[in-house]
Design a protein around this motif. Structure first.
Motif, short mmCIF file in Angstrom:
data_model
loop_
_atom_site.label_atom_id
_atom_site.label_comp_id
_atom_site.label_asym_id
_atom_site.label_seq_id
_atom_site.Cartn_x
_atom_site.Cartn_y
_atom_site.Cartn_z
N LYS A 49 5.53 4.11 -5.44
CA LYS A 49 4.97 5.43 -5.11
C LYS A 49 4.14 5.97 -6.27
O LYS A 49 3.08 6.58 -6.06
N LYS A 53 0.10 7.06 -6.68
CA LYS A 53 -0.37 8.33 -7.24
C LYS A 53 -1.50 8.09 -8.25
O LYS A 53 -2.48 8.84 -8.29
N ASP A 87 10.89 11.72 -12.38
CA ASP A 87 9.94 11.17 -11.41
C ASP A 87 9.21 9.96 -11.97
O ASP A 87 8.35 9.37 -11.29
N GLU A 96 2.95 13.33 -3.46
CA GLU A 96 3.10 12.01 -2.85
C GLU A 96 1.82 11.65 -2.08
O GLU A 96 1.12 12.52 -1.57
N SER A 98 0.25 9.97 1.12
CA SER A 98 0.63 9.63 2.48
C SER A 98 -0.46 8.81 3.15
O SER A 98 -1.62 8.82 2.73
#
Length: 327
Positions: A49, A53, A87, A96, A98
């Protein structure tokens, strides 16, 4: 004719991994065909993830991300979120991403890419679990790996998670030792001996801010936690950014100098994760690594800032010597 190096970046983002991705994706010499993640600084799912980013920040969501091993080969998993934040990106809590898939077959991707590309470079910025598993699954395709650059280990420098061990190899020493003993290509070890000389300081951040305030804000956001960690535990004003050096060295091997040697990684006991480098050839075993010991840190920072922050070379040549010691 396309003479760009095709590379897979295997990583555990992570603050300095993120800076390394920024450098790789702003370097025209590299064609990043995919990013694979492994549990290290953060669990592999969080790392995937975080990779998205960074790709989103760079407008490079065309690069596929593959999630890999969630646990080391044998030992219990210990993350480094005390260093990188809850994080993994310095508690910046970037939004986040998507609508972009994270693939779950990193091992298969690595081996298929090797099978399809006879001159592939792999830059490993985290524990070597994915690499060991991929080689165990299909050792023959690894003859197509022409360079293997690993940010990990240490020769004469002290450790960063034990008196003698660097974190990536300490996190999964069995995988690291397997890779050193089985890969058909020399491991180019970018260890703490050279990466400790690569320090992002407040003065360098101020330089970035004066020229590229938007990028400075982004880098500040993800490194502030890292700055605080380095001050608390090492009394360093700034932060060591290990992983970007591995990327820069891949493109410009003259940045670092070292020597060929046989090396093994200790897998148990109080020295678990230690890189045991046979510089004097006591063991009379085949060379399996190139150990980097010296770095031109001024030249590295010129490359890093010119590419990731769009600072022109003339300004850097004038200003950086005021900000960086070459000792």
């Amino acid at each position: 004719m396309n003479d760009r190096q095709k590379v897979i970046i295997d990583c555990d983002p992570g603050i300095d991994d993120s800076l390394a991705l920024m450098l790789a994706l702003t370097s025209p010499e590299l064609e990043v065909v995919g990013i694979t993640t492994v549990s290290g600084n953060v669990p592999s799912d969080m790392g995937a993830k975080n990779a998205l980013k960074i790709l989103n920040h760079l407008d490079r969501l065309d690069i596929p991300v593959y999630q890999g091993a969630s646990l080391p080969l044998k030992r219990d998993y210990v993350d480094a979120m005390d260093t990188h934040g809850k994080d993994g990106l310095g508690e910046s809590y970037l939004p986040e991403v998507s609508g972009v898939p994270i693939h779950d077959n990193a091992i298969e991707f690595i081996n298929q890419t090797l099978a399809d590309n006879p001159n592939l470079t792999i830059i490993a910025l985290g524990p070597l679990t994915n690499i060991a598993l991929a080689h165990q699954a299909q050792p023959d395709v690894w003859n197509n790996c022409t360079r293997f650059v690993s940010m990990g280990g240490n020769f004469k420098s002290f450790g960063n998670c034990s008196p003698v061990a660097e974190y990536n190899y300490w996190c999964d020493p069995d995988a690291a030792n397997y890779v050193y003993q089985h890969l058909p290509v020399k491991i180019e070890m970018i260890g703490l001996d050279v990466t400790r000389k690569i320090v992002l300081t407040p003065n360098i951040l101020e330089l970035i801010h004066q020229v590229n305030p938007e990028q400075a804000d982004f880098i500040r956001k993800i490194t502030r936690f890292y700055f605080d960690f380095h001050w608390k535990y090492e009394k360093v004003i700034g932060c060591v950014i290990n992983d970007p050096l591995a990327v820069a060295y891949t493109i410009f091997p003259e940045l670092c100098t070292g020597f060929d040697s046989h090396a093994e990684i200790e897998t148990k006991g109080i020295s678990i994760g230690q890189s045991v480098v046979d510089e004097m050839n006591f063991w009379h075993k085949p060379v399996n690594s190139h150990i980097l010991t010296e770095v031109n840190n001024l030249r590295f920072m010129q490359i890093f800032l010119q590419r990731t922050c769009s600072i022109n070379s003339e300004l850097l040549e004038k200003i950086l010597p005021q900000l960086i010691s070459e000792e």
